[in-house]
Scaffold this motif. Structure first.
Motif, PDB file in Angstrom:
ATOM      1  N   LYS A   1       0.964  -1.089   0.850  1.00  0.00           N
ATOM      2  CA  LYS A   1       1.010   0.363   0.192  1.00  0.00           C
ATOM      3  C   LYS A   1       0.479   1.383  -0.135  1.00  0.00           C
ATOM      4  O   LYS A   1       2.401   1.280   1.107  1.00  0.00           O
ATOM      5  N   ARG A   2       0.323   2.194  -1.001  1.00  0.00           N
ATOM      6  CA  ARG A   2       1.134   3.815  -0.738  1.00  0.00           C
ATOM      7  C   ARG A   2       0.943   4.846   0.251  1.00  0.00           C
ATOM      8  O   ARG A   2      -0.125   4.521   0.857  1.00  0.00           O
ATOM      9  N   PRO A   3       2.363   4.675   1.485  1.00  0.00           N
ATOM     10  CA  PRO A   3       2.252   5.163   2.312  1.00  0.00           C
ATOM     11  C   PRO A   3       1.099   6.929   1.799  1.00  0.00           C
ATOM     12  O   PRO A   3       1.405   8.029   1.149  1.00  0.00           O
ATOM     13  N   THR A   4       0.559   7.072   3.166  1.00  0.00           N
ATOM     14  CA  THR A   4      -0.008   8.437   2.791  1.00  0.00           C
ATOM     15  C   THR A   4       1.406   9.538   3.854  1.00  0.00           C
ATOM     16  O   THR A   4       1.485   8.745   4.329  1.00  0.00           O
ATOM     17  N   VAL A   5       0.749  10.143   3.621  1.00  0.00           N
ATOM     18  CA  VAL A   5       1.449  11.415   5.206  1.00  0.00           C
ATOM     19  C   VAL A   5       0.922  10.985   6.491  1.00  0.00           C
ATOM     20  O   VAL A   5       2.301  11.036   7.184  1.00  0.00           O
ATOM     21  N   ALA A   6      -0.497  10.821   6.453  1.00  0.00           N
ATOM     22  CA  ALA A   6      -0.838  10.625   7.670  1.00  0.00           C
ATOM     23  C   ALA A   6       0.272   9.065   8.511  1.00  0.00           C
ATOM     24  O   ALA A   6       0.742   8.520   9.649  1.00  0.00           O
ATOM     25  N   ASP A   7       0.036   8.092   7.410  1.00  0.00           N
ATOM     26  CA  ASP A   7       1.087   6.818   7.759  1.00  0.00           C
ATOM     27  C   ASP A   7       2.539   7.087   7.901  1.00  0.00           C
ATOM     28  O   ASP A   7       2.783   6.831   9.105  1.00  0.00           O
ATOM     29  N   ILE A   8       2.616   8.276   7.638  1.00  0.00           N
ATOM     30  CA  ILE A   8       4.429   8.083   7.875  1.00  0.00           C
ATOM     31  C   ILE A   8       4.409   9.057   8.802  1.00  0.00           C
ATOM     32  O   ILE A   8       5.552   8.858   9.312  1.00  0.00           O
TER      33      ILE A   8
ATOM     34  N   LYS B   1       7.362   8.184  12.685  1.00  0.00           N
ATOM     35  CA  LYS B   1       8.102   9.232  12.661  1.00  0.00           C
ATOM     36  C   LYS B   1       8.908   7.932  14.706  1.00  0.00           C
ATOM     37  O   LYS B   1       8.087   8.076  15.016  1.00  0.00           O
ATOM     38  N   GLY B   2      10.093   8.073  13.649  1.00  0.00           N
ATOM     39  CA  GLY B   2      10.500   7.022  15.477  1.00  0.00           C
ATOM     40  C   GLY B   2      10.439   6.312  15.925  1.00  0.00           C
ATOM     41  O   GLY B   2      11.356   5.127  16.820  1.00  0.00           O
ATOM     42  N   LYS B   3       9.748   5.279  15.045  1.00  0.00           N
ATOM     43  CA  LYS B   3       9.326   3.894  14.586  1.00  0.00           C
ATOM     44  C   LYS B   3      10.402   3.035  14.214  1.00  0.00           C
ATOM     45  O   LYS B   3      10.205   1.648  13.404  1.00  0.00           O
ATOM     46  N   TYR B   4      10.465   3.488  12.430  1.00  0.00           N
ATOM     47  CA  TYR B   4      10.970   3.520  11.135  1.00  0.00           C
ATOM     48  C   TYR B   4      11.997   4.177  10.455  1.00  0.00           C
ATOM     49  O   TYR B   4      11.354   5.290  10.253  1.00  0.00           O
TER      50      TYR B   4
ATOM     51  N   ARG C   1      13.386  16.663  18.484  1.00  0.00           N
ATOM     52  CA  ARG C   1      12.657  18.034  19.352  1.00  0.00           C
ATOM     53  C   ARG C   1      11.400  18.731  17.604  1.00  0.00           C
ATOM     54  O   ARG C   1      11.194  20.177  17.875  1.00  0.00           O
ATOM     55  N   THR C   2      11.259  18.031  16.410  1.00  0.00           N
ATOM     56  CA  THR C   2      10.498  18.142  15.260  1.00  0.00           C
ATOM     57  C   THR C   2       9.147  17.166  15.221  1.00  0.00           C
ATOM     58  O   THR C   2       9.846  16.675  15.065  1.00  0.00           O
ATOM     59  N   SER C   3       8.160  18.256  14.668  1.00  0.00           N
ATOM     60  CA  SER C   3       7.711  16.636  14.054  1.00  0.00           C
ATOM     61  C   SER C   3       7.179  16.646  12.211  1.00  0.00           C
ATOM     62  O   SER C   3       7.270  15.833  12.334  1.00  0.00           O
ATOM     63  N   LEU C   4       8.668  17.775  11.736  1.00  0.00           N
ATOM     64  CA  LEU C   4       9.261  18.004  10.496  1.00  0.00           C
ATOM     65  C   LEU C   4       9.327  16.194  10.328  1.00  0.00           C
ATOM     66  O   LEU C   4      10.028  15.320  11.116  1.00  0.00           O
ATOM     67  N   PHE C   5       8.813  15.669   9.737  1.00  0.00           N
ATOM     68  CA  PHE C   5       9.076  14.153   8.857  1.00  0.00           C
ATOM     69  C   PHE C   5      10.939  14.394   8.010  1.00  0.00           C
ATOM     70  O   PHE C   5      11.165  14.884   7.225  1.00  0.00           O
ATOM     71  N   MET C   6      12.148  13.945   8.829  1.00  0.00           N
ATOM     72  CA  MET C   6      13.387  14.612   8.932  1.00  0.00           C
ATOM     73  C   MET C   6      14.233  13.315   7.441  1.00  0.00           C
ATOM     74  O   MET C   6      14.498  12.193   7.779  1.00  0.00           O
TER      75      MET C   6
ATOM     76  N   CYS D   1      14.740   9.305   7.612  1.00  0.00           N
ATOM     77  CA  CYS D   1      14.785   8.706   5.969  1.00  0.00           C
ATOM     78  C   CYS D   1      16.070   8.408   6.217  1.00  0.00           C
ATOM     79  O   CYS D   1      16.206   9.498   6.649  1.00  0.00           O
ATOM     80  N   GLN D   2      16.367   7.196   5.613  1.00  0.00           N
ATOM     81  CA  GLN D   2      17.230   7.562   4.207  1.00  0.00           C
ATOM     82  C   GLN D   2      17.745   7.823   2.791  1.00  0.00           C
ATOM     83  O   GLN D   2      17.307   6.528   2.252  1.00  0.00           O
ATOM     84  N   TYR D   3      18.224   8.785   2.195  1.00  0.00           N
ATOM     85  CA  TYR D   3      18.449   9.126   0.860  1.00  0.00           C
ATOM     86  C   TYR D   3      19.373   9.269   0.863  1.00  0.00           C
ATOM     87  O   TYR D   3      20.608   9.564   1.011  1.00  0.00           O
ATOM     88  N   LEU D   4      19.248   8.092  -0.720  1.00  0.00           N
ATOM     89  CA  LEU D   4      20.721   8.562  -1.481  1.00  0.00           C
ATOM     90  C   LEU D   4      20.231   8.942  -3.402  1.00  0.00           C
ATOM     91  O   LEU D   4      19.370   8.392  -3.400  1.00  0.00           O
ATOM     92  N   PHE D   5      21.619   9.457  -3.281  1.00  0.00           N
ATOM     93  CA  PHE D   5      21.254   9.605  -5.290  1.00  0.00           C
ATOM     94  C   PHE D   5      21.163   7.916  -5.646  1.00  0.00           C
ATOM     95  O   PHE D   5      21.788   7.421  -5.470  1.00  0.00           O
TER      96      PHE D   5
END
Length: 266
Positions: free
Chosen positions: A4-11, A15-18, A173-178, A189-193
């Motif tokens: 299932k494609r995740p939603t913003v709410a899912d993500i 936070k802090g769990k995956y 210390r933020t609610s943002l998805f970092m 999240c881990q991000y690579l090109f």
């Protein structure tokens, strides 16, 4: 089994769990590979996002189209740009423009991912292409930028080439998805090109990059084969070896005679 494609709410709920995975892809082949590999998210060129078969290739990937802010234009331009991408099934948009622009997008309920730390399009303000946040003063400025994004209504922020301890403390210390690019595992999240991951980047390879394959060597091999094939073709034409009889269309002898008889005398 389909995902299932995740939603913003899912993500946000994770936070802090995956630890999510994110790859910048530039081709449909890379997009398909990310889908089949079980990657969670992709950053994509906007022109790829609007292809009519995008979701056939990537039904479960959380897709974030993005380019440098100066390629889009003003805040009004960004709103029109984002609406078109959202209509094309984008899940969020990347925006490193002003906070006023981010707020305009957020006010229209467009999920926005901003950028803090090393921001390539603005690297001149932080001393060029190098780590940011290595002093307490610099690290606090990054924290302030994250909180400003939060206040503007952003959904998340890419944090690039920042000390892992600093990034982790900010993420807590933020609610943002970092989204971490070279900022450690304390983010969400881990991000690579894809170019770095596949080992096909021929320029500067950043410290945080990890090559899982050596596509550059394979591309070099294919180029040598390409040159050899073209050279052999040219040589065959010049020597008369190509085309052979099997490469051309034939005509029955009677039809050929009728055709030749119908031609004017030269």
């Amino acid at each position: 089994m389909s995902r299932k494609r995740p939603t913003v709410a899912d993500i946000r709920a994770m936070k802090g769990k995956y630890q999510f995975t994110m790859i910048r892809v530039e081709t449909l082949e890379e997009l398909e590979a990310a889908e089949k590999a079980g990657v969670d998210m992709v950053s994509v060129p906007p022109q790829m996002m609007v292809l009519p078969h995008f979701r056939e290739v990537a039904p479960s990937l959380f897709a974030v189209p993005g380019v440098n802010f100066f390629e889009v234009g003003t805040a009004d331009d960004f709103v029109h740009w984002a609406f078109a991408l959202y209509k094309a099934s984008a899940d969020a948009v990347y925006c490193s423009a002003s906070l006023a622009t981010v707020k305009r997008l957020a006010d229209e309920a467009i999920p926005v991912i901003g950028h803090v730390g090393l921001i390539p399009s603005r690297a001149t303000w932080t001393g060029g292409f190098k780590a940011v946040g290595k002093s307490a003063e610099s690290a606090l400025k990054i924290f302030d930028a994250v909180k400003a994004y939060e206040a503007a209504g952003a959904f998340g922020a890419e944090i690039e080439v920042v000390p892992a301890e600093v990034a982790a403390a900010i993420s807590e210390r933020t609610s943002l998805f970092m989204v971490s690019m070279g900022a450690g595992t304390g983010c969400d999240c881990q991000y690579l090109f894809g170019d770095d991951l596949l080992g096909q980047n021929r320029g500067h390879v950043p410290r945080h990059a990890k090559a899982y394959r050596n596509f550059a060597a394979e591309l070099d091999r294919l180029q040598r084969e390409r040159i050899a094939a073209f050279s052999e073709f040219a040589a065959d034409v010049r020597s008369g070896i190509y085309p052979e009889q099997r490469h051309v269309v034939g005509i029955e002898a009677g039809e050929l005679r009728r055709f030749l008889d119908g031609l004017p005398v030269s």
